[in-house]
Design a protein around this motif. Structure first.
Motif, PDB file in Angstrom:
ATOM      1  N   MET A  57      -2.924  -8.404  -6.233  1.00  0.00           N
ATOM      2  CA  MET A  57      -1.753  -8.565  -7.125  1.00  0.00           C
ATOM      3  C   MET A  57      -0.760  -7.418  -6.890  1.00  0.00           C
ATOM      4  SD  MET A  57      -0.016  -9.928  -9.634  1.00  0.00           S
ATOM      5  CE  MET A  57      -0.805 -10.995 -10.830  1.00  0.00           C
ATOM      6  N   THR A  58       0.472  -7.799  -6.811  1.00  0.00           N
ATOM      7  CA  THR A  58       1.530  -6.811  -6.596  1.00  0.00           C
ATOM      8  C   THR A  58       1.702  -5.946  -7.846  1.00  0.00           C
ATOM      9  OG1 THR A  58       2.599  -8.593  -5.404  1.00  0.00           O
ATOM     10  CG2 THR A  58       3.897  -6.629  -5.758  1.00  0.00           C
ATOM     11  N   SER A  59       2.032  -4.656  -7.657  1.00  0.00           N
ATOM     12  CA  SER A  59       2.162  -3.762  -8.814  1.00  0.00           C
ATOM     13  C   SER A  59       3.337  -4.168  -9.708  1.00  0.00           C
ATOM     14  CB  SER A  59       2.370  -2.325  -8.334  1.00  0.00           C
ATOM     15  OG  SER A  59       3.693  -2.181  -7.856  1.00  0.00           O
ATOM     16  N   ILE A  60       3.243  -3.741 -10.992  1.00  0.00           N
ATOM     17  CA  ILE A  60       4.300  -4.091 -11.954  1.00  0.00           C
ATOM     18  C   ILE A  60       5.640  -3.521 -11.491  1.00  0.00           C
ATOM     19  CG2 ILE A  60       5.119  -3.679 -14.317  1.00  0.00           C
ATOM     20  CD1 ILE A  60       2.173  -3.803 -15.202  1.00  0.00           C
ATOM     21  N   ALA A  61       5.633  -2.270 -11.023  1.00  0.00           N
ATOM     22  CA  ALA A  61       6.892  -1.639 -10.592  1.00  0.00           C
ATOM     23  C   ALA A  61       7.523  -2.427  -9.447  1.00  0.00           C
ATOM     24  CB  ALA A  61       6.619  -0.201 -10.157  1.00  0.00           C
ATOM     25  N   LEU A  62       6.686  -2.877  -8.529  1.00  0.00           N
ATOM     26  CA  LEU A  62       7.206  -3.633  -7.384  1.00  0.00           C
ATOM     27  C   LEU A  62       7.751  -4.986  -7.838  1.00  0.00           C
ATOM     28  CD1 LEU A  62       7.509  -3.060  -4.405  1.00  0.00           C
ATOM     29  CD2 LEU A  62       5.274  -4.092  -3.997  1.00  0.00           C
ATOM     30  N   ARG A  63       7.016  -5.622  -8.741  1.00  0.00           N
ATOM     31  CA  ARG A  63       7.488  -6.931  -9.220  1.00  0.00           C
ATOM     32  C   ARG A  63       8.817  -6.802  -9.965  1.00  0.00           C
ATOM     33  NH1 ARG A  63       3.177  -9.343 -12.698  1.00  0.00           N
ATOM     34  NH2 ARG A  63       2.009  -7.445 -12.363  1.00  0.00           N
ATOM     35  N   GLU A  64       8.958  -5.727 -10.738  1.00  0.00           N
ATOM     36  CA  GLU A  64      10.236  -5.528 -11.436  1.00  0.00           C
ATOM     37  C   GLU A  64      11.363  -5.268 -10.442  1.00  0.00           C
ATOM     38  OE1 GLU A  64       9.437  -2.583 -14.409  1.00  0.00           O
ATOM     39  OE2 GLU A  64       8.689  -4.099 -15.824  1.00  0.00           O
ATOM     40  N   GLY A  74       0.773   0.423   5.476  1.00  0.00           N
ATOM     41  CA  GLY A  74       0.319  -0.971   5.448  1.00  0.00           C
ATOM     42  C   GLY A  74       1.444  -1.924   5.832  1.00  0.00           C
ATOM     43  N   THR A  75       2.655  -1.647   5.338  1.00  0.00           N
ATOM     44  CA  THR A  75       3.785  -2.535   5.642  1.00  0.00           C
ATOM     45  C   THR A  75       4.154  -2.457   7.121  1.00  0.00           C
ATOM     46  OG1 THR A  75       4.596  -2.215   3.387  1.00  0.00           O
ATOM     47  CG2 THR A  75       6.146  -3.138   4.968  1.00  0.00           C
ATOM     48  N   LEU A  76       4.105  -1.255   7.687  1.00  0.00           N
ATOM     49  CA  LEU A  76       4.393  -1.126   9.127  1.00  0.00           C
ATOM     50  C   LEU A  76       3.355  -1.869   9.958  1.00  0.00           C
ATOM     51  CD1 LEU A  76       5.579   2.592   9.501  1.00  0.00           C
ATOM     52  CD2 LEU A  76       6.891   0.523  10.031  1.00  0.00           C
ATOM     53  N   LYS A  77       2.109  -1.830   9.516  1.00  0.00           N
ATOM     54  CA  LYS A  77       1.062  -2.589  10.233  1.00  0.00           C
ATOM     55  C   LYS A  77       1.369  -4.086  10.193  1.00  0.00           C
ATOM     56  CE  LYS A  77      -3.018   0.235   9.666  1.00  0.00           C
ATOM     57  NZ  LYS A  77      -4.313   0.384   9.039  1.00  0.00           N
ATOM     58  N   ASP A  78       1.763  -4.563   9.007  1.00  0.00           N
ATOM     59  CA  ASP A  78       2.119  -5.988   8.895  1.00  0.00           C
ATOM     60  C   ASP A  78       3.303  -6.319   9.794  1.00  0.00           C
ATOM     61  OD1 ASP A  78       0.117  -6.545   7.134  1.00  0.00           O
ATOM     62  OD2 ASP A  78       1.388  -6.587   5.337  1.00  0.00           O
ATOM     63  N   LEU A  79       4.286  -5.417   9.808  1.00  0.00           N
ATOM     64  CA  LEU A  79       5.477  -5.637  10.628  1.00  0.00           C
ATOM     65  C   LEU A  79       5.086  -5.728  12.106  1.00  0.00           C
ATOM     66  CD1 LEU A  79       8.583  -5.826  10.626  1.00  0.00           C
ATOM     67  CD2 LEU A  79       8.669  -3.346  10.742  1.00  0.00           C
ATOM     68  N   LEU A 106       7.980  -1.161   1.981  1.00  0.00           N
ATOM     69  CA  LEU A 106       7.856   0.068   2.772  1.00  0.00           C
ATOM     70  C   LEU A 106       7.802   1.296   1.863  1.00  0.00           C
ATOM     71  CD1 LEU A 106      10.291  -0.663   5.728  1.00  0.00           C
ATOM     72  CD2 LEU A 106       7.894   0.019   5.992  1.00  0.00           C
ATOM     73  N   ASP A 107       8.626   1.284   0.811  1.00  0.00           N
ATOM     74  CA  ASP A 107       8.616   2.414  -0.124  1.00  0.00           C
ATOM     75  C   ASP A 107       7.255   2.540  -0.806  1.00  0.00           C
ATOM     76  OD1 ASP A 107      11.208   2.897   0.487  1.00  0.00           O
ATOM     77  OD2 ASP A 107      12.043   1.983  -1.329  1.00  0.00           O
ATOM     78  N   GLU A 108       6.637   1.396  -1.101  1.00  0.00           N
ATOM     79  CA  GLU A 108       5.388   1.438  -1.845  1.00  0.00           C
ATOM     80  C   GLU A 108       4.185   1.749  -0.950  1.00  0.00           C
ATOM     81  OE1 GLU A 108       3.166  -1.240  -5.166  1.00  0.00           O
ATOM     82  OE2 GLU A 108       3.021  -1.779  -3.086  1.00  0.00           O
ATOM     83  N   ASP A 109       4.171   1.145   0.234  1.00  0.00           N
ATOM     84  CA  ASP A 109       3.023   1.328   1.132  1.00  0.00           C
ATOM     85  C   ASP A 109       3.537   1.280   2.566  1.00  0.00           C
ATOM     86  OD1 ASP A 109       0.741   1.226   2.665  1.00  0.00           O
ATOM     87  OD2 ASP A 109       0.059  -0.719   1.918  1.00  0.00           O
ATOM     88  N   ARG A 150      -1.114 -15.166   5.990  1.00  0.00           N
ATOM     89  CA  ARG A 150      -1.890 -15.455   4.783  1.00  0.00           C
ATOM     90  C   ARG A 150      -1.605 -14.524   3.618  1.00  0.00           C
ATOM     91  NH1 ARG A 150      -2.798 -20.385   5.054  1.00  0.00           N
ATOM     92  NH2 ARG A 150      -3.482 -21.009   7.109  1.00  0.00           N
ATOM     93  N   THR A 151      -0.837 -13.472   3.812  1.00  0.00           N
ATOM     94  CA  THR A 151      -0.559 -12.581   2.681  1.00  0.00           C
ATOM     95  C   THR A 151       0.930 -12.631   2.363  1.00  0.00           C
ATOM     96  OG1 THR A 151      -0.006 -10.578   3.936  1.00  0.00           O
ATOM     97  CG2 THR A 151      -2.360 -11.003   3.530  1.00  0.00           C
ATOM     98  N   PRO A 152       1.292 -12.415   1.074  1.00  0.00           N
ATOM     99  CA  PRO A 152       2.711 -12.447   0.704  1.00  0.00           C
ATOM    100  C   PRO A 152       3.545 -11.457   1.521  1.00  0.00           C
ATOM    101  CG  PRO A 152       1.344 -12.432  -1.268  1.00  0.00           C
ATOM    102  CD  PRO A 152       0.413 -12.239  -0.090  1.00  0.00           C
ATOM    103  N   ARG A 153       2.995 -10.273   1.772  1.00  0.00           N
ATOM    104  CA  ARG A 153       3.812  -9.271   2.477  1.00  0.00           C
ATOM    105  C   ARG A 153       4.047  -9.672   3.936  1.00  0.00           C
ATOM    106  NH1 ARG A 153       1.695  -3.286   2.006  1.00  0.00           N
ATOM    107  NH2 ARG A 153       0.345  -3.965   3.701  1.00  0.00           N
ATOM    108  N   GLN A 154       3.036 -10.223   4.577  1.00  0.00           N
ATOM    109  CA  GLN A 154       3.251 -10.689   5.953  1.00  0.00           C
ATOM    110  C   GLN A 154       4.246 -11.848   5.977  1.00  0.00           C
ATOM    111  OE1 GLN A 154      -0.623 -11.448   7.670  1.00  0.00           O
ATOM    112  NE2 GLN A 154      -0.958  -9.276   8.102  1.00  0.00           N
TER     113      GLN A 154
END
Ligand code: FE2
Ligand code: FE2
Length: 264
Positions: free
Chosen positions: A1-8, A195-200, A189-192, A128-132
């Protein structure tokens, strides 16, 4: 689940996107395309084939939407975006379909048979993941924009004012979609960052445009698919501008790629 701060933060991005769309980017298939100039449309088979091909790709919308929505449980910002995005994408297929019918380049029967061939196939989301999927969408929307920009230029050079305007309106939407996904990616990218660079890195290495291989008689369409994408244009027109928009360099991608396992 995505964090509250990220969802906002996603929700704020959606509101910015939506306000701009409502105030500056709305158009409709009936009034904003110069249908009164249909008599100027040239009888050029390659333009009609390209319009039909892009119409077909846009017609996988139900599959695209389902894929996006199924990944977004609890994330209203991105869910509202998907709903709005779906409305805009629906117009893309409809505008191209109307062009083909009203110009006489395709008959109702031909469009029905083409539609049947398209709906007989099913598009599966490539990640398979929202971020990817966000990474994929950012690259896919920009690739689509570049394709439409190329098609618009071909239509303009062939003196087809109707098709050129259809492509201009669609291309402007695709660029807005691309920018939204880039901003969401920036938040990831700001949050992780790692991990985000790996997905990229992973998505860049495995990226393919959707649905081309699902269209009927695909050999005919090969030239449409590759228009504007010869000789590394994906890198210069899509990848490098995307990295630039995210404040990243190729080096960031290479370092992340070194940590990604070879097989998906
Ligand atoms: Fe589209
Ligand atoms: Fe789009």
């Amino acid at each position: 689940m995505t964090s509250i701060a990220l969802r906002e933060a996603f929700h704020r991005e959606f509101m910015t996107f939506f306000e701009r769309a409502e105030r500056t980017r709305r158009w409709n298939v009936f009034d904003d395309i110069p249908w009164d100039r249909l008599d100027e449309v040239p009888a050029r088979d390659e333009l009609a084939l390209a319009a039909e091909t892009f119409c077909g790709i846009e017609m996988f919308l139900p599959d695209y939407l389902q894929a996006h929505l199924s990944l977004l449980a609890g994330d209203y910002g991105q869910a509202w975006f998907s709903a709005n995005w779906g409305y805009e994408e629906a117009k893309h297929a409809l505008a191209l379909r109307e062009y083909l019918l009203r110009s006489g380049r395709r008959t109702e029967t031909q469009m029905r048979e083409f539609g049947d061939a398209v709906t007989a196939r099913h598009w599966e989301p490539p990640y398979r993941t929202p971020r990817q999927m966000v990474v994929y969408s950012a690259l896919q929307e920009l690739t689509t924009f570049v394709s439409y920009r190329e098609q618009r230029e071909l239509a303009r050079r062939a003196h087809d004012p109707v098709l050129a305007e259809v492509y201009r309106l669609i291309g402007r939407d695709e660029m807005a979609h691309c920018r939204f996904y880039q901003r969401i990616l920036g938040l990831h990218l700001d949050e992780d960052r790692t991990g985000t660079l790996k997905d990229l890195a992973h998505v860049v290495r495995t990226f393919r445009m959707p649905a081309h291989e699902l269209l009927p008689d695909r050999e005919d369409r090969e030239s449409v698919r590759t228009t504007g994408f010869g000789n590394g244009a994906f890198i210069t027109e899509v990848l490098l501008p995307s990295l630039g928009a995210l404040g990243l360099t190729r080096h960031d991608l290479y370092s992340a790629a070194a940590t990604v396992p070879a097989a998906r």
